[in-house]
Design a protein around this motif. Structure first.
Motif, PDB file in Angstrom:
ATOM      1  N   ASN A 135       0.818  -1.217   0.000  1.00 13.44           N
ATOM      2  CA  ASN A 135       0.000   0.000   0.000  1.00 13.44           C
ATOM      3  C   ASN A 135       0.853   1.269   0.000  1.00 13.44           C
ATOM      4  O   ASN A 135       0.613   2.195   0.771  1.00 13.44           O
ATOM      5  N   TRP A 136       1.857   1.298  -0.870  1.00 17.91           N
ATOM      6  CA  TRP A 136       2.709   2.473  -1.028  1.00 17.91           C
ATOM      7  C   TRP A 136       2.029   3.447  -1.982  1.00 17.91           C
ATOM      8  O   TRP A 136       1.742   3.106  -3.128  1.00 17.91           O
ATOM      9  N   ALA A 137       1.792   4.664  -1.539  1.00 17.17           N
ATOM     10  CA  ALA A 137       1.063   5.658  -2.327  1.00 17.17           C
ATOM     11  C   ALA A 137       2.015   6.662  -2.957  1.00 17.17           C
ATOM     12  O   ALA A 137       2.981   7.107  -2.333  1.00 17.17           O
ATOM     13  N   GLY A 138       1.739   7.010  -4.223  1.00 19.42           N
ATOM     14  CA  GLY A 138       2.432   8.093  -4.889  1.00 19.42           C
ATOM     15  C   GLY A 138       3.913   7.893  -5.117  1.00 19.42           C
ATOM     16  O   GLY A 138       4.710   8.784  -4.844  1.00 19.42           O
ATOM     17  N   VAL A 139       4.307   6.730  -5.638  1.00 24.70           N
ATOM     18  CA  VAL A 139       5.711   6.494  -5.978  1.00 24.70           C
ATOM     19  C   VAL A 139       5.872   6.597  -7.497  1.00 24.70           C
ATOM     20  O   VAL A 139       4.901   6.475  -8.248  1.00 24.70           O
ATOM     21  N   ASP A 140       7.102   6.819  -7.942  1.00 23.26           N
ATOM     22  CA  ASP A 140       7.346   6.826  -9.388  1.00 23.26           C
ATOM     23  C   ASP A 140       8.367   5.761  -9.807  1.00 23.26           C
ATOM     24  O   ASP A 140       8.588   5.539 -10.983  1.00 23.26           O
ATOM     25  N   LYS A 141       8.973   5.083  -8.805  1.00 23.56           N
ATOM     26  CA  LYS A 141       9.942   4.020  -9.104  1.00 23.56           C
ATOM     27  C   LYS A 141       9.992   3.064  -7.915  1.00 23.56           C
ATOM     28  O   LYS A 141       9.934   3.495  -6.767  1.00 23.56           O
ATOM     29  N   VAL A 142      10.118   1.774  -8.210  1.00 22.63           N
ATOM     30  CA  VAL A 142      10.297   0.753  -7.173  1.00 22.63           C
ATOM     31  C   VAL A 142      11.516  -0.069  -7.564  1.00 22.63           C
ATOM     32  O   VAL A 142      11.602  -0.589  -8.680  1.00 22.63           O
ATOM     33  N   SER A 143      12.489  -0.172  -6.645  1.00 21.86           N
ATOM     34  CA  SER A 143      13.718  -0.905  -6.937  1.00 21.86           C
ATOM     35  C   SER A 143      13.872  -2.098  -5.997  1.00 21.86           C
ATOM     36  O   SER A 143      13.328  -2.104  -4.888  1.00 21.86           O
ATOM     37  N   PHE A 144      14.629  -3.097  -6.451  1.00 19.75           N
ATOM     38  CA  PHE A 144      14.816  -4.352  -5.731  1.00 19.75           C
ATOM     39  C   PHE A 144      16.302  -4.708  -5.672  1.00 19.75           C
ATOM     40  O   PHE A 144      17.007  -4.612  -6.674  1.00 19.75           O
ATOM     41  N   HIS A 145      16.753  -5.146  -4.495  1.00 20.04           N
ATOM     42  CA  HIS A 145      18.119  -5.620  -4.305  1.00 20.04           C
ATOM     43  C   HIS A 145      18.039  -6.900  -3.481  1.00 20.04           C
ATOM     44  O   HIS A 145      17.361  -6.937  -2.453  1.00 20.04           O
ATOM     45  N   SER A 146      18.735  -7.957  -3.915  1.00 16.82           N
ATOM     46  CA  SER A 146      18.677  -9.226  -3.184  1.00 16.82           C
ATOM     47  C   SER A 146      20.060  -9.630  -2.674  1.00 16.82           C
ATOM     48  O   SER A 146      21.082  -9.270  -3.249  1.00 16.82           O
ATOM     49  N   GLU A 147      20.029 -10.367  -1.560  1.00 20.24           N
ATOM     50  CA  GLU A 147      21.251 -10.909  -0.937  1.00 20.24           C
ATOM     51  C   GLU A 147      21.104 -12.424  -0.876  1.00 20.24           C
ATOM     52  O   GLU A 147      20.024 -12.935  -0.597  1.00 20.24           O
ATOM     53  N   PRO A 148      22.197 -13.175  -1.107  1.00 17.56           N
ATOM     54  CA  PRO A 148      22.111 -14.639  -1.160  1.00 17.56           C
ATOM     55  C   PRO A 148      21.567 -15.258   0.130  1.00 17.56           C
ATOM     56  O   PRO A 148      21.723 -14.706   1.217  1.00 17.56           O
ATOM     57  N   GLY A 149      20.956 -16.423  -0.059  1.00 16.29           N
ATOM     58  CA  GLY A 149      20.520 -17.232   1.065  1.00 16.29           C
ATOM     59  C   GLY A 149      21.318 -18.533   1.073  1.00 16.29           C
ATOM     60  O   GLY A 149      22.517 -18.533   0.810  1.00 16.29           O
ATOM     61  N   VAL A 150      20.625 -19.636   1.307  1.00 19.82           N
ATOM     62  CA  VAL A 150      21.250 -20.962   1.345  1.00 19.82           C
ATOM     63  C   VAL A 150      20.727 -21.767   0.161  1.00 19.82           C
ATOM     64  O   VAL A 150      19.509 -21.854  -0.032  1.00 19.82           O
ATOM     65  N   PRO A 151      21.608 -22.367  -0.675  1.00 21.18           N
ATOM     66  CA  PRO A 151      21.139 -23.140  -1.818  1.00 21.18           C
ATOM     67  C   PRO A 151      20.091 -24.183  -1.413  1.00 21.18           C
ATOM     68  O   PRO A 151      20.251 -24.889  -0.415  1.00 21.18           O
ATOM     69  N   ALA A 152      19.024 -24.248  -2.197  1.00 20.18           N
ATOM     70  CA  ALA A 152      17.907 -25.137  -1.873  1.00 20.18           C
ATOM     71  C   ALA A 152      18.077 -26.534  -2.471  1.00 20.18           C
ATOM     72  O   ALA A 152      17.202 -27.385  -2.293  1.00 20.18           O
ATOM     73  N   GLY A 153      19.158 -26.774  -3.200  1.00 23.73           N
ATOM     74  CA  GLY A 153      19.391 -28.106  -3.755  1.00 23.73           C
ATOM     75  C   GLY A 153      18.907 -28.268  -5.183  1.00 23.73           C
ATOM     76  O   GLY A 153      18.864 -29.391  -5.696  1.00 23.73           O
ATOM     77  N   TYR A 154      18.533 -27.196  -5.820  1.00 25.28           N
ATOM     78  CA  TYR A 154      18.126 -27.253  -7.230  1.00 25.28           C
ATOM     79  C   TYR A 154      19.375 -27.224  -8.109  1.00 25.28           C
ATOM     80  O   TYR A 154      20.498 -27.094  -7.621  1.00 25.28           O
ATOM     81  N   SER A 155      19.176 -27.301  -9.412  1.00 23.05           N
ATOM     82  CA  SER A 155      20.313 -27.361 -10.335  1.00 23.05           C
ATOM     83  C   SER A 155      21.012 -26.008 -10.510  1.00 23.05           C
ATOM     84  O   SER A 155      22.126 -25.960 -11.014  1.00 23.05           O
ATOM     85  N   GLY A 156      20.373 -24.914 -10.111  1.00 20.75           N
ATOM     86  CA  GLY A 156      20.970 -23.595 -10.264  1.00 20.75           C
ATOM     87  C   GLY A 156      21.363 -22.993  -8.924  1.00 20.75           C
ATOM     88  O   GLY A 156      21.141 -23.583  -7.864  1.00 20.75           O
ATOM     89  N   TYR A 157      21.962 -21.825  -8.983  1.00 15.29           N
ATOM     90  CA  TYR A 157      22.375 -21.142  -7.756  1.00 15.29           C
ATOM     91  C   TYR A 157      22.334 -19.628  -8.002  1.00 15.29           C
ATOM     92  O   TYR A 157      22.293 -19.171  -9.152  1.00 15.29           O
ATOM     93  N   GLY A 158      22.349 -18.863  -6.936  1.00 18.26           N
ATOM     94  CA  GLY A 158      22.425 -17.412  -7.062  1.00 18.26           C
ATOM     95  C   GLY A 158      21.298 -16.706  -6.338  1.00 18.26           C
ATOM     96  O   GLY A 158      20.384 -17.318  -5.792  1.00 18.26           O
ATOM     97  N   LYS A 159      21.382 -15.373  -6.362  1.00 19.71           N
ATOM     98  CA  LYS A 159      20.436 -14.541  -5.611  1.00 19.71           C
ATOM     99  C   LYS A 159      19.285 -14.016  -6.476  1.00 19.71           C
ATOM    100  O   LYS A 159      18.712 -12.979  -6.199  1.00 19.71           O
ATOM    101  N   HIS A 160      18.922 -14.764  -7.501  1.00 15.28           N
ATOM    102  CA  HIS A 160      17.791 -14.395  -8.350  1.00 15.28           C
ATOM    103  C   HIS A 160      16.486 -14.508  -7.560  1.00 15.28           C
ATOM    104  O   HIS A 160      16.349 -15.390  -6.714  1.00 15.28           O
ATOM    105  N   PHE A 161      15.541 -13.642  -7.871  1.00 15.61           N
ATOM    106  CA  PHE A 161      14.205 -13.777  -7.285  1.00 15.61           C
ATOM    107  C   PHE A 161      13.162 -13.704  -8.384  1.00 15.61           C
ATOM    108  O   PHE A 161      13.402 -13.192  -9.477  1.00 15.61           O
ATOM    109  N   VAL A 162      12.005 -14.254  -8.076  1.00 19.25           N
ATOM    110  CA  VAL A 162      10.878 -14.328  -9.002  1.00 19.25           C
ATOM    111  C   VAL A 162       9.788 -13.397  -8.487  1.00 19.25           C
ATOM    112  O   VAL A 162       9.552 -13.314  -7.277  1.00 19.25           O
ATOM    113  N   ILE A 163       9.115 -12.703  -9.405  1.00 17.63           N
ATOM    114  CA  ILE A 163       8.029 -11.799  -9.021  1.00 17.63           C
ATOM    115  C   ILE A 163       6.830 -12.070  -9.917  1.00 17.63           C
ATOM    116  O   ILE A 163       6.983 -12.374 -11.105  1.00 17.63           O
ATOM    117  N   ASP A 164       5.639 -12.016  -9.343  1.00 15.43           N
ATOM    118  CA  ASP A 164       4.413 -12.220 -10.119  1.00 15.43           C
ATOM    119  C   ASP A 164       3.284 -11.399  -9.510  1.00 15.43           C
ATOM    120  O   ASP A 164       3.339 -11.012  -8.335  1.00 15.43           O
TER     121      ASP A 164
END
Length: 196
Positions: A135-164
């Motif tokens: 519920n952020w009102a009156g913004v003109d830009k939204v930025s995202f920065h991620s920091e690594p966690g712990v590998p979940a055991g999948y075939s890939g790695y890194g600090k990528h995130f998914v948004i929907d």
């Protein structure tokens, strides 16, 4: 008096109207940059879209899907943003999921005219999307920065995130409170003179 009410009704009709929009990334290309203008916004070059139906391996990309078959993600572990070239919008909510690491920390910042007006951090996992109601009102830009966690055991790695399913309200130029009061005062004065 009738003219006064007609003027007041016309003023109300011309007032800014906000409309809710869900940005779900459907219909965009697979593994390609979210195009400039999608949903009326500018998107940073490292905001990519993905058609999850084309991938068979388990990952947070699949688990982050909220609706349809497409998601967006932060490519090449880069910081990303979306925003308007001019005007403002309200950021109501969004869903975030870590692509490869559990315990991924994502910092989200809301900007208005170059200044930070909102910020929050969230820890997300690869197993399911986390809904953030902002519920952020009156913004003109939204930025995202991620920091690594712990590998979940999948075939890939890194600090990528998914948004929907980003929910936004597009808002036109809203008059300053003083201008609005001055305008209403002028209408009231005109109505009073009309009665005399």
């Amino acid at each position: 008096m009738r003219k006064f009410w007609m003027t007041l009704a016309l003023s109300a009709a011309l007032a800014p109207i906000s409309r809710a929009t869900i940005l779900d990334f459907e219909g965009l290309g697979d593994d390609s940059t979210v195009p400039y203008g999608y949903g009326g916004f500018a998107w940073s070059e490292f905001f990519f879209s993905m058609d999850t139906s084309l991938y068979s391996g388990p990952s947070g990309y699949h688990n982050g899907l909220v609706s349809g078959q497409n998601v967006a993600f932060s490519a090449y572990e880069q910081d990303v943003f979306f925003g308007l070239d001019s005007g403002f919008f309200d950021l109501k909510s969004l869903y975030l999921t870590a692509a490869w690491d559990n315990g991924l920390k994502v910092a989200i910042t809301g900007h208005r005219l170059g200044s930070v007006v909102y910020s929050t951090e969230v820890i997300v996992d690869t197993t399911a999307p986390t809904q953030l109601v902002l519920n952020w009102a009156g913004v003109d830009k939204v930025s995202f920065h991620s920091e690594p966690g712990v590998p979940a055991g999948y075939s890939g790695y890194g600090k990528h995130f998914v948004i929907d399913d980003i929910e936004v309200n597009s808002v036109g130029a809203v008059p300053e409170p003083f201008s609005l009061a001055l305008g209403l005062g002028g209408l009231a004065l005109a109505a009073r003179r009309r009665r005399r």
